[in-house]
Write an enzyme that holds these catalytic residues in place. Structure first.
Site, PDB file in Angstrom:
ATOM      1  N   ARG A  12      46.010  30.102  32.479  1.00  0.00           N
ATOM      2  CA  ARG A  12      44.582  30.964  32.459  1.00  0.00           C
ATOM      3  C   ARG A  12      44.937  32.252  31.452  1.00  0.00           C
ATOM      4  O   ARG A  12      46.104  32.416  31.112  1.00  0.00           O
ATOM      5  CB  ARG A  12      44.487  31.306  33.927  1.00  0.00           C
ATOM      6  CG  ARG A  12      44.175  30.268  34.615  1.00  0.00           C
ATOM      7  CD  ARG A  12      43.598  30.938  36.329  1.00  0.00           C
ATOM      8  NE  ARG A  12      44.785  31.330  36.889  1.00  0.00           N
ATOM      9  CZ  ARG A  12      44.887  32.337  37.495  1.00  0.00           C
ATOM     10  NH1 ARG A  12      44.280  33.583  37.170  1.00  0.00           N
ATOM     11  NH2 ARG A  12      45.930  32.588  38.275  1.00  0.00           N
ATOM     12  N   ILE A  14      45.485  35.082  29.004  1.00  0.00           N
ATOM     13  CA  ILE A  14      45.970  35.395  27.773  1.00  0.00           C
ATOM     14  C   ILE A  14      46.902  34.402  27.512  1.00  0.00           C
ATOM     15  O   ILE A  14      46.884  33.911  26.182  1.00  0.00           O
ATOM     16  CB  ILE A  14      46.683  36.947  27.925  1.00  0.00           C
ATOM     17  CG1 ILE A  14      45.638  38.067  27.885  1.00  0.00           C
ATOM     18  CG2 ILE A  14      47.358  37.008  26.715  1.00  0.00           C
ATOM     19  CD1 ILE A  14      46.112  39.444  28.299  1.00  0.00           C
ATOM     20  N   ASN A  35      50.513  27.030  39.879  1.00  0.00           N
ATOM     21  CA  ASN A  35      49.395  25.903  40.160  1.00  0.00           C
ATOM     22  C   ASN A  35      49.406  24.974  39.312  1.00  0.00           C
ATOM     23  O   ASN A  35      48.939  25.030  38.112  1.00  0.00           O
ATOM     24  CB  ASN A  35      47.977  26.726  40.268  1.00  0.00           C
ATOM     25  CG  ASN A  35      46.947  25.547  40.897  1.00  0.00           C
ATOM     26  OD1 ASN A  35      47.060  24.427  40.402  1.00  0.00           O
ATOM     27  ND2 ASN A  35      45.985  25.939  41.568  1.00  0.00           N
ATOM     28  N   ALA A  83      53.666  35.514  29.836  1.00  0.00           N
ATOM     29  CA  ALA A  83      52.333  36.118  30.019  1.00  0.00           C
ATOM     30  C   ALA A  83      52.004  35.827  31.472  1.00  0.00           C
ATOM     31  O   ALA A  83      50.893  35.953  31.959  1.00  0.00           O
ATOM     32  CB  ALA A  83      51.205  35.240  29.427  1.00  0.00           C
ATOM     33  N   ALA A  84      53.122  35.409  32.384  1.00  0.00           N
ATOM     34  CA  ALA A  84      52.750  35.330  34.007  1.00  0.00           C
ATOM     35  C   ALA A  84      52.877  36.793  34.534  1.00  0.00           C
ATOM     36  O   ALA A  84      53.568  37.566  34.372  1.00  0.00           O
ATOM     37  CB  ALA A  84      53.954  34.638  34.493  1.00  0.00           C
ATOM     38  N   SER A 135      51.547  46.074  28.567  1.00  0.00           N
ATOM     39  CA  SER A 135      50.322  46.481  28.675  1.00  0.00           C
ATOM     40  C   SER A 135      50.149  48.075  28.493  1.00  0.00           C
ATOM     41  O   SER A 135      51.046  48.650  28.613  1.00  0.00           O
ATOM     42  CB  SER A 135      49.821  46.533  30.425  1.00  0.00           C
ATOM     43  OG  SER A 135      48.807  47.147  30.667  1.00  0.00           O
ATOM     44  N   TYR A 148      52.439  48.729  38.770  1.00  0.00           N
ATOM     45  CA  TYR A 148      51.864  47.896  37.779  1.00  0.00           C
ATOM     46  C   TYR A 148      52.500  48.511  36.387  1.00  0.00           C
ATOM     47  O   TYR A 148      53.300  47.817  35.768  1.00  0.00           O
ATOM     48  CB  TYR A 148      50.590  47.623  37.699  1.00  0.00           C
ATOM     49  CG  TYR A 148      49.981  46.507  36.490  1.00  0.00           C
ATOM     50  CD1 TYR A 148      50.343  45.498  36.614  1.00  0.00           C
ATOM     51  CD2 TYR A 148      49.600  47.235  35.334  1.00  0.00           C
ATOM     52  CE1 TYR A 148      49.878  44.286  35.603  1.00  0.00           C
ATOM     53  CE2 TYR A 148      49.363  46.572  34.311  1.00  0.00           C
ATOM     54  CZ  TYR A 148      49.128  45.240  34.597  1.00  0.00           C
ATOM     55  OH  TYR A 148      49.002  44.072  33.350  1.00  0.00           O
ATOM     56  N   LYS A 152      55.430  47.065  33.579  1.00  0.00           N
ATOM     57  CA  LYS A 152      55.410  47.015  32.490  1.00  0.00           C
ATOM     58  C   LYS A 152      55.951  47.874  31.388  1.00  0.00           C
ATOM     59  O   LYS A 152      56.452  47.522  30.315  1.00  0.00           O
ATOM     60  CB  LYS A 152      53.764  47.107  32.117  1.00  0.00           C
ATOM     61  CG  LYS A 152      52.775  46.043  32.880  1.00  0.00           C
ATOM     62  CD  LYS A 152      53.146  44.871  31.999  1.00  0.00           C
ATOM     63  CE  LYS A 152      52.286  43.599  32.743  1.00  0.00           C
ATOM     64  NZ  LYS A 152      52.662  42.342  32.255  1.00  0.00           N
ATOM     65  N   HIS A 182      39.195  40.444  29.010  1.00  0.00           N
ATOM     66  CA  HIS A 182      38.287  39.668  29.782  1.00  0.00           C
ATOM     67  C   HIS A 182      39.340  38.404  30.387  1.00  0.00           C
ATOM     68  O   HIS A 182      39.413  37.672  29.648  1.00  0.00           O
ATOM     69  CB  HIS A 182      37.039  39.086  29.134  1.00  0.00           C
ATOM     70  CG  HIS A 182      36.062  40.237  29.048  1.00  0.00           C
ATOM     71  ND1 HIS A 182      35.524  40.601  27.804  1.00  0.00           N
ATOM     72  CD2 HIS A 182      35.606  41.026  30.085  1.00  0.00           C
ATOM     73  CE1 HIS A 182      34.586  41.309  28.049  1.00  0.00           C
ATOM     74  NE2 HIS A 182      34.659  41.745  29.181  1.00  0.00           N
TER      75      HIS A 182
END
Ligand code: NAP
Length: 222
Positions: A12, A14, A35, A83-84, A135, A148, A152, A182
């Site tokens: 999903r 990025i 998943n 990117a997880a 980030s 968070y 990062k 987004h």
């Protein structure tokens, strides 16, 4: 020989946009996420020759097994994208210890585990390229995102040091640190509230980040 790009968090957002661009460039892609159904659907959308793997990056054995499976089915790993990631925004005083642990394990330890696992194959083949997704929050901080931001910011320190360790083996390590993009991660944020602090006046798109990531991955050095 086909070069292989492993995208952790490639099902999903990025990671998925990076996977799409790398597949379009002709590389074989391994999409990795917890998943498996979603990862399989994302791999299927790329066309033939791309595979999906289920893995929780926070679990050492999962990461080890996943690299073994990727190498068994696709032969090697030339490019690695981390990117997880998850967010658990809350003021520090309200943040539960288990949420701190889960954030740090997924966003920071997870990338350390995948980078370490990738080293074996990249050192053997004398080359590789890694992009870790950081980030702006890890560089500038943000209200309600201390843990968070720590995950990062830590990723930047880790990546800088690792880059120095492995450059002599022709392995490059970089961080791309996006602003608000987004994806599912930001779907509940009110863009209006943040826009005034964004020079372009809008959130970015995953495909825009993907171009920066692929530029760093797919350099003539490799
Ligand atoms: P997203 O749309 O929520 O996608 C996250 C991806 O990571 C999914 O594929 C998810 O699949 C996977 N994932 C989550 N936890 C995992 C785990 N423990 N093990 C394996 N895979 C896991 O998020 P995104 O916005 O694309 O974010 C991607 C990265 O960019 C994250 O590191 C995020 O912190 C960073 N970032 C995002 C933004 C933004 O504004 N969106 C800005 C800067 C940085 P499963 O759930 O199936 O595991």
């Amino acid at each position: 020989m086909d070069k292989v790009c492993a995208v952790f968090g490639g099902s999903r957002g990025i990671g998925r946009a990076v996977a799409q661009l790398m597949a379009r460039k002709g590389y074989r892609v391994a999409i990795v996420a917890r998943n498996l159904d979603v990862a399989r659907a994302a791999a299927g959308d790329l066309g033939g020759g791309h595979l999906a793997f289920s893995c929780d990056v926070a679990k050492e054995q999962d990461v080890q097994n996943t690299f073994e499976e990727i190498e068994k089915h696709l032969g090697r790993v030339n490019f690695l994208v981390n990117a997880a990631g998850i967010n658990r925004d809350s003021l520090l005083v309200r943040t539960k210890t288990e949420d701190m642990v889960s954030l740090l394990h997924t966003n920071l330890l997870g990338s350390m585990l995948t980078c370490r696992a990738a080293m074996k194959t990249m050192i053997q083949q004398q080359g590789g390229s890694i992009v870790n997704i950081g980030s702006v929050i890890g560089l500038k901080g943000n209200f309600g995102q201390s843990v968070y931001g720590a995950s990062k910011g830590g990723l930047v320190g880790f990546s800088r040091a690792l880059a120095k360790e492995v450059a002599r083996k022709k392995i490059r390590v970089n961080v791309v640190a996006p602003g608000f993009i987004h994806t599912d991660m930001t779907k509940d944020l009110k863009e209006e509230h943040f826009k005034k602090n964004i020079p372009l006046g809008r959130f970015g798109e995953a495909s825009e980040v993907a171009h920066a990531v692929v530029f760093l991955l797919d350099s003539p050095c490799n």
